[in-house]
Design a protein around this motif. Structure first.
Motif, PDB file in Angstrom:
ATOM      1  N   THR A  43      -7.199  -9.786   0.469  1.00 32.63           N
ATOM      2  CA  THR A  43      -6.674  -9.966   1.812  1.00 32.63           C
ATOM      3  C   THR A  43      -6.960  -8.738   2.654  1.00 32.63           C
ATOM      4  OG1 THR A  43      -4.665 -10.419   3.109  1.00 32.63           O
ATOM      5  CG2 THR A  43      -4.417  -9.076   1.136  1.00 32.63           C
ATOM      6  N   SER A  44      -6.930  -8.928   3.953  1.00 33.17           N
ATOM      7  CA  SER A  44      -7.135  -7.810   4.877  1.00 33.17           C
ATOM      8  C   SER A  44      -5.855  -7.448   5.615  1.00 33.17           C
ATOM      9  CB  SER A  44      -8.222  -8.169   5.906  1.00 33.17           C
ATOM     10  OG  SER A  44      -7.856  -9.327   6.638  1.00 33.17           O
ATOM     11  N   GLU A  45      -4.760  -8.157   5.325  1.00 33.80           N
ATOM     12  CA  GLU A  45      -3.500  -7.875   6.022  1.00 33.80           C
ATOM     13  C   GLU A  45      -2.351  -7.878   5.037  1.00 33.80           C
ATOM     14  OE1 GLU A  45      -0.562  -9.836   9.419  1.00 33.80           O
ATOM     15  OE2 GLU A  45      -2.719 -10.212   9.519  1.00 33.80           O
ATOM     16  N   VAL A  46      -1.596  -6.814   5.036  1.00 35.10           N
ATOM     17  CA  VAL A  46      -0.397  -6.704   4.199  1.00 35.10           C
ATOM     18  C   VAL A  46       0.751  -6.174   5.054  1.00 35.10           C
ATOM     19  CG1 VAL A  46      -1.632  -6.367   2.030  1.00 35.10           C
ATOM     20  CG2 VAL A  46      -1.102  -4.397   3.441  1.00 35.10           C
ATOM     21  N   ARG A  47       1.964  -6.541   4.669  1.00 34.70           N
ATOM     22  CA  ARG A  47       3.159  -6.095   5.382  1.00 34.70           C
ATOM     23  C   ARG A  47       4.237  -5.718   4.377  1.00 34.70           C
ATOM     24  NH1 ARG A  47       3.810  -7.860  10.919  1.00 34.70           N
ATOM     25  NH2 ARG A  47       1.926  -8.870  11.693  1.00 34.70           N
ATOM     26  N   ARG A  48       5.271  -5.075   4.888  1.00 38.76           N
ATOM     27  CA  ARG A  48       6.390  -4.717   4.022  1.00 38.76           C
ATOM     28  C   ARG A  48       7.257  -5.940   3.773  1.00 38.76           C
ATOM     29  NH1 ARG A  48      11.553  -3.184   4.452  1.00 38.76           N
ATOM     30  NH2 ARG A  48      11.547  -3.263   6.739  1.00 38.76           N
ATOM     31  N   ILE A  49       7.717  -6.099   2.520  1.00 41.51           N
ATOM     32  CA  ILE A  49       8.596  -7.217   2.189  1.00 41.51           C
ATOM     33  C   ILE A  49       9.957  -6.977   2.833  1.00 41.51           C
ATOM     34  CG2 ILE A  49       9.683  -8.510   0.312  1.00 41.51           C
ATOM     35  CD1 ILE A  49       7.429  -7.666  -1.501  1.00 41.51           C
ATOM     36  N   PRO A  50      10.506  -7.937   3.579  1.00 41.78           N
ATOM     37  CA  PRO A  50      11.839  -7.754   4.170  1.00 41.78           C
ATOM     38  C   PRO A  50      12.882  -7.481   3.096  1.00 41.78           C
ATOM     39  CG  PRO A  50      10.733  -9.677   5.112  1.00 41.78           C
ATOM     40  CD  PRO A  50       9.888  -9.218   3.965  1.00 41.78           C
ATOM     41  N   SER A  86     -10.932  -2.462   5.856  1.00 41.71           N
ATOM     42  CA  SER A  86      -9.619  -2.587   5.253  1.00 41.71           C
ATOM     43  C   SER A  86      -9.559  -3.848   4.390  1.00 41.71           C
ATOM     44  CB  SER A  86      -8.547  -2.639   6.354  1.00 41.71           C
ATOM     45  OG  SER A  86      -7.268  -2.705   5.784  1.00 41.71           O
ATOM     46  N   MET A  87      -9.346  -3.652   3.079  1.00 42.07           N
ATOM     47  CA  MET A  87      -9.344  -4.768   2.139  1.00 42.07           C
ATOM     48  C   MET A  87      -8.405  -4.430   0.983  1.00 42.07           C
ATOM     49  SD  MET A  87     -12.715  -6.583   0.486  1.00 42.07           S
ATOM     50  CE  MET A  87     -13.494  -6.533   2.105  1.00 42.07           C
ATOM     51  N   PHE A  88      -7.572  -5.398   0.581  1.00 41.31           N
ATOM     52  CA  PHE A  88      -6.567  -5.176  -0.440  1.00 41.31           C
ATOM     53  C   PHE A  88      -6.721  -6.207  -1.553  1.00 41.31           C
ATOM     54  CE2 PHE A  88      -5.013  -4.028   3.724  1.00 41.31           C
ATOM     55  CZ  PHE A  88      -4.564  -2.730   3.544  1.00 41.31           C
ATOM     56  N   LEU A  89      -6.695  -5.739  -2.795  1.00 43.60           N
ATOM     57  CA  LEU A  89      -6.693  -6.614  -3.962  1.00 43.60           C
ATOM     58  C   LEU A  89      -5.250  -6.693  -4.460  1.00 43.60           C
ATOM     59  CD1 LEU A  89      -8.623  -8.202  -5.896  1.00 43.60           C
ATOM     60  CD2 LEU A  89      -8.472  -6.228  -7.414  1.00 43.60           C
ATOM     61  N   ALA A 119       3.701  -9.672  -3.381  1.00 46.04           N
ATOM     62  CA  ALA A 119       2.556  -9.279  -4.208  1.00 46.04           C
ATOM     63  C   ALA A 119       2.689  -7.842  -4.674  1.00 46.04           C
ATOM     64  CB  ALA A 119       1.250  -9.462  -3.429  1.00 46.04           C
ATOM     65  N   PHE A 120       1.961  -7.540  -5.766  1.00 41.68           N
ATOM     66  CA  PHE A 120       1.739  -6.177  -6.223  1.00 41.68           C
ATOM     67  C   PHE A 120       0.371  -5.743  -5.718  1.00 41.68           C
ATOM     68  CE2 PHE A 120       4.566  -7.668  -9.697  1.00 41.68           C
ATOM     69  CZ  PHE A 120       5.575  -6.733  -9.547  1.00 41.68           C
ATOM     70  N   LEU A 121       0.276  -4.527  -5.206  1.00 42.08           N
ATOM     71  CA  LEU A 121      -1.007  -3.979  -4.772  1.00 42.08           C
ATOM     72  C   LEU A 121      -1.730  -3.397  -5.986  1.00 42.08           C
ATOM     73  CD1 LEU A 121      -2.974  -3.252  -2.501  1.00 42.08           C
ATOM     74  CD2 LEU A 121      -1.711  -1.135  -2.186  1.00 42.08           C
ATOM     75  N   LEU A 122      -2.906  -3.955  -6.302  1.00 45.26           N
ATOM     76  CA  LEU A 122      -3.690  -3.471  -7.438  1.00 45.26           C
ATOM     77  C   LEU A 122      -4.646  -2.359  -7.032  1.00 45.26           C
ATOM     78  CD1 LEU A 122      -4.534  -6.902  -9.112  1.00 45.26           C
ATOM     79  CD2 LEU A 122      -2.645  -5.350  -9.630  1.00 45.26           C
ATOM     80  N   ASP A 123      -5.302  -2.513  -5.883  1.00 46.81           N
ATOM     81  CA  ASP A 123      -6.217  -1.496  -5.373  1.00 46.81           C
ATOM     82  C   ASP A 123      -6.557  -1.854  -3.936  1.00 46.81           C
ATOM     83  OD1 ASP A 123      -7.724   0.767  -5.283  1.00 46.81           O
ATOM     84  OD2 ASP A 123      -9.144   0.197  -6.846  1.00 46.81           O
ATOM     85  N   PHE A 124      -7.205  -0.947  -3.236  1.00 43.08           N
ATOM     86  CA  PHE A 124      -7.541  -1.190  -1.837  1.00 43.08           C
ATOM     87  C   PHE A 124      -8.811  -0.441  -1.470  1.00 43.08           C
ATOM     88  CE2 PHE A 124      -5.245   2.723  -1.870  1.00 43.08           C
ATOM     89  CZ  PHE A 124      -5.776   3.488  -0.847  1.00 43.08           C
ATOM     90  N   ILE A 125      -9.443  -0.903  -0.385  1.00 49.57           N
ATOM     91  CA  ILE A 125     -10.617  -0.260   0.201  1.00 49.57           C
ATOM     92  C   ILE A 125     -10.239   0.116   1.621  1.00 49.57           C
ATOM     93  CG2 ILE A 125     -13.026  -0.550   0.879  1.00 49.57           C
ATOM     94  CD1 ILE A 125     -13.279  -2.661  -1.326  1.00 49.57           C
ATOM     95  N   GLU A 126     -10.518   1.373   2.010  1.00 46.68           N
ATOM     96  CA  GLU A 126     -10.125   1.831   3.338  1.00 46.68           C
ATOM     97  C   GLU A 126     -11.003   1.233   4.427  1.00 46.68           C
ATOM     98  OE1 GLU A 126      -9.916   6.034   3.511  1.00 46.68           O
ATOM     99  OE2 GLU A 126      -8.315   6.203   2.019  1.00 46.68           O
ATOM    100  N   GLN A 127     -12.311   1.309   4.265  1.00 48.70           N
ATOM    101  CA  GLN A 127     -13.243   0.814   5.284  1.00 48.70           C
ATOM    102  C   GLN A 127     -14.282  -0.091   4.643  1.00 48.70           C
ATOM    103  OE1 GLN A 127     -13.002   1.154   8.506  1.00 48.70           O
ATOM    104  NE2 GLN A 127     -11.235   2.518   8.431  1.00 48.70           N
TER     105      GLN A 127
END
Length: 896
Positions: A382-389, A367-370, A357-365
């Motif tokens: 989503t509330s969980e993201v990881r680094r792509i291997p 934790s939430m990612f668009l 995925a591409f990260l469009l924006d995020f909320i710190e508190q």
């Protein structure tokens, strides 16, 4: 001297760094360690004795005593600088003789403060560096590889300068001083962190970032030349800490200025990158594609006709991604994320598993990612993201955008619907080897050309496609809820996934800042609307300001409102790219009933309103492909069909008239001129007997007060808020409850005359409240200004209705900031002449923390209500943020 390897007496040393060895066998044996501190292995030479030098005195913040400084050789850069410093200060110029050092007249040499700065590479450029130390909070220290040789040269010069020097006394240094320390027979620059008599002292090696505990006999006073170099190590932090090890080489990029802790945000350069170019060569070999999504353009905005296509091929990328991440740990991303996101790749946990995925924006508190799922063509929260291997990052994008070329009058959606989901694409320049992100192509169906399109790489931001909103259609059979009732036959529904939007909008208050009071908000601007009653939604400005209010349409319910500019906040990427999933449609069968036969207060509307207020989850069934008519099913109720439940209620009037929708215009009833009203006394109907006389003792009918109440609202009253500035004298009006809510009420008067006039005005309010003119049955509306009798002093004040509770109302005393529940009989309409300026301002406390005992501050401000403090823009409309001076001392009760 003893050999550094075997400890035997040695007469040999390294020609460059003067490390002592007994023979070349020990030197070769030590080379794997020694090579990091020296150059290519030099020959061994005989030990040469050092000559004594001059004595200097240092002033670095502590009480420094003079001590001898011996000369190592004529080539030592430190010694030459020191000699010049002594001569300039009027030191002794006598020649040096072996064995008899010359003592200077104790000149004071002030050290430069340059060593407190750091050697930082340019922003937004990748640089190679080595990790030198890891902190417990996840940050780490690095040294740029380009400075490695300079750092080694500095270490060599320090070793030569400090050779045969005596350690300093602990009394000669202080915390924060620059010193030289010996660790494993190497000399390092260090800053004193903590001094402990008769114990190890804590220092930080400024060129490596490491914290070490050093004995007093290994600490030496700094010489001036040491302080003239910036620290080579600097502290950084990045989103993923995986792979960060001491002595490991990394390629990083600074993402902006450092934070208040002196830590730089950095981004790690991937060994591989996601190719953002169009997969032209791949599609030339296998041109089959699948329709992933079509966007419905807004013709009034001249939006283009766009669709997303997905490569049709056996793709096990998602399975590999989930398998890889499930077997690995420690890859979870953490803050910080760059505020200005461009192309930030990650693996996001969606309802179907991990997706690139591409990260469009995020909320710190919280934790939430668009994110935009680059291989699926959809936006997710989503509330969980990881680094792509690394092994999966260099696969091409599986989804790209196509735009119908100009000249086509047919709808793109109609063209694609006739072709089905399976298509093929043919690029006009298939033979090119250039990397392109846009190209011309033709869409094919059954080997026949359908239309000409422009193909573009797409990374998820809807504005890149020339569209205003990311509209997500509601699927037939999915769960929805009613968001607005327009009338008995037309409603607006939304997908149940949008129920979380209200909480998301509240979390975006920190990102979406208020507009400047002088801002002119143009039509078409997306805004976040924050109402005083707690309602919050995203909208689009559809009309210019009229009567101090903008016309705003709720994007998610399709309702229109008139909103004062103080309610509006600026948009952000999260707000702009959050999918819109709504549908305004008619109810099957019900929409065919003529309005003339339906009572205006039909009971069916009560049913719709109840479902809307309860946000009941229903299954939608559309009757056509355009989603213009529907029925809603509830499996828990019999009959489940909404149409079947409404039909028996359609012609039954309700006993209570419903409040009309706020966005509907007032109905203008036209009465023809030729219709005349006949008095009841002259009305006679032939053939009907006269009505009997009224029974005795008929109760008197109490006529209701039909006088039109002129209502005034708090949003329309002028406010004179606290001015912004570093030193503003404010008057605390109310601080009750500060320890729980984190704010107080204060005011500012630019002159004594204004303060005196306002006090006279408050006296006028009290006098006009005592006029004994009570309006029977009066009930204020939420947000309405009124006169209220305060229970504590039995005096009248200006108030604002916050909430109606049966026969009581919750009132905010707008000139003081306190609230009270007041009976209706103690509330009356406010006269127009009392609608003067409100000076009271809601002020949030900077550094407010509920875990601290802020009730001490609350009591302090009760007595000390006149302060001079810094005033900043508040986080809510019409609010301020104040910095209480000496807050720490107040909380610790040092200041009373």
């Amino acid at each position: 001297m003893s050999c550094v390897v075997c400890g035997k007496s040695s007469a040999l040393m390294c020609q460059r760094c003067r490390e002592s060895y007994c023979n070349d066998v020990c030197q070769r044996q030590d080379w794997q360690r020694h090579k990091y501190f020296c150059i290519v292995m030099p020959p061994l030479v005989s030990v040469t004795p050092l000559k004594p030098g001059a004595t200097v005195s240092h002033a670095t913040g502590g009480n420094i005593n003079s001590r001898p400084l011996e000369r190592a050789s004529s080539k030592c850069s430190f010694e030459s600088i020191i000699d010049l410093s002594i001569n300039e200060e009027g030191g002794n110029n006598n020649s040096l003789t072996e064995g008899s050092p010359v003592v200077a007249e104790k000149p004071v040499i002030k050290l430069s403060t340059e060593w407190r700065n750091h050697v930082n590479p340019p922003d937004n450029e990748f640089f190679n560096c080595r990790v030198t130390y890891k902190e417990k909070d996840g940050s780490f220290w690095v040294v740029e590889e380009a400075n490695a040789e300079r750092l080694e040269q500095l270490a060599d010069d320090m070793a030569l300068t400090m050779q045969n020097k005596k350690p300093c006394n602990i009394q000669d240094i202080a915390i924060g001083d620059l010193v030289s320390v010996a660790i494993d027979k190497k000399m390092y620059r260090a800053e004193v962190m903590d001094l402990k008599p008769n114990a190890k002292n804590e220092v930080r090696l400024i060129d490596y970032g490491a914290v070490a505990n050093i004995d007093a006999e290994d600490i030496y006073l700094a010489v001036p030349r040491m302080a003239e170099f910036k620290a080579y190590a600097f502290r950084v932090k990045m989103s993923c800490q995986e792979g960060v090890e001491v002595n490991k080489l990394l390629s990083l990029c600074l993402l902006g200025s450092k934070n208040i802790d002196g830590i730089h945000q950095v981004q790690l350069k991937m060994k591989k990158t996601i190719p953002l170019d169009l997969p032209i060569q791949m599609l030339s070999t296998n041109p089959d594609v699948i329709l992933a999504k079509t966007f419905k353009p807004n013709a009034s905005l001249n939006e283009p006709q766009v669709a997303l296509l997905q490569i049709k091929k056996p793709n096990h990328l998602n399975d590999q991604l989930n398998s890889t991440l499930s077997n690995k740990s420690g890859m979870k991303l953490t803050d910080p994320f760059p505020e200005k996101l461009r192309s930030f790749f990650l693996a996001a946990l969606t309802k179907e598993g991990y997706r690139r995925a591409f990260l469009l924006d995020f909320i710190e508190q919280p934790s939430m990612f668009l994110v935009y799922e680059m291989d699926m063509g959809r936006i997710s929260i989503t509330s969980e993201v990881r680094r792509i291997p690394d092994e999966l990052i260099d696969h091409p994008l599986n989804v790209f955008a196509v735009t119908l070329m100009d000249g086509k009058t047919t709808s793109f959606q109609q063209i694609l619907s006739k072709c089905g989901r399976e298509l093929a694409i043919k690029f006009h320049d298939e033979g090119t080897s250039a990397k392109l992100r846009t190209a011309q192509a033709a869409l094919l169906a059954n080997n026949k050309e359908v239309c000409e399109v422009r193909v573009d790489s797409f990374m998820g931001r809807i504005a890149e496609l020339g569209l205003k909103f990311w509209e997500e259609p509601i699927e037939n059979g999915s769960l929805v809820y009613i968001t607005h009732v327009f009338n008995y036959h037309t409603i607006c529904i939304s997908s149940v996934q949008t129920k979380q939007y209200t909480e998301i909008f509240k979390s975006l208050l920190r990102k979406c800042l208020p507009f400047s009071p002088s801002s002119d908000i143009p039509t078409g601007t997306m805004v976040l609307v924050v109402c005083p009653n707690g309602r919050i939604y995203r909208g689009k400005v559809i009309a210019d300001m009229e009567n101090s209010r903008y016309g705003v349409r709720n994007i998610d319910t399709d309702t229109a409102h008139r909103v004062p500019p103080s309610y509006l906040r600026k948009s952000c990427a999260f707000l702009e790219n959050l999918p819109v999933s709504k549908c305004r449609a008619s109810i099957n069968t019900i929409c065919s009933i003529p309005p003339d036969v339906v009572p205006p207060n039909t009971t069916a509307i009560r049913l719709l309103t109840k479902l809307c207020e309860e946000k009941s989850e229903l299954q939608v069934q559309f009757s056509d492909s355009e989603c213009s008519a529907l029925d809603l099913l509830d499996a828990k109720i019999e009959p489940p069909s909404l149409v079947a439940r409404m039909l028996p209620l359609m012609f039954t009037p309700s006993a209570v008239y419903l409040k009309p929708a706020e966005d509907l215009p007032e109905a203008h009833v036209h009465v023809p001129d030729d219709i005349q009203v006949t008095e009841p006394s002259t009305l006679s109907i032939a053939g009907l007997p006269q009505l009997p006389l009224s029974p005795p003792n008929t109760p008197n009918v109490v006529e209701k007060n039909t006088k039109q109440i002129k209502r005034h609202y708090f949003d329309d009253v002028k406010r004179d808020m606290l001015p912004l500035g570093a030193k503003v004298q404010i008057l605390i009006l109310n601080s009750i409850g500060l320890h729980k809510m984190g704010y107080l009420t204060a005011c500012f008067f630019s002159s004594e005359k204004i303060a005196e006039d306002f006090q006279n005005f408050l006296n006028l309010v009290a006098d006009m409240g005592n006029d004994d003119k009570i309006l029977p049955g009066y009930q204020p509306e939420v947000g309405e200004m009124c006169l209220t009798l305060f229970a504590e002093d039995n005096s009248w004040y200006r108030g604002v209705c916050l909430k109606v509770r049966g026969h009581d109302a919750e009132i905010l005393y707008c000139d003081f900031g306190n609230t009270e529940v007041v009976p209706m009989e103690k509330i009356k309409p406010i006269p127009t002449e009392l609608l003067q300026t409100v000076y009271a301002t809601k002020c949030f406390i900077d550094d407010f923390d509920k875990s601290k005992n802020f009730i001490i501050l609350e009591k302090y401000l009760t007595v000390n209500n006149n302060l001079v403090c810094a005033v900043l823009e508040g986080s809510e409309p019409n609010t301020r943020l104040v910095k209480i001076p000496k807050l720490d001392k107040i909380l610790s009760q040092e200041l009373k």
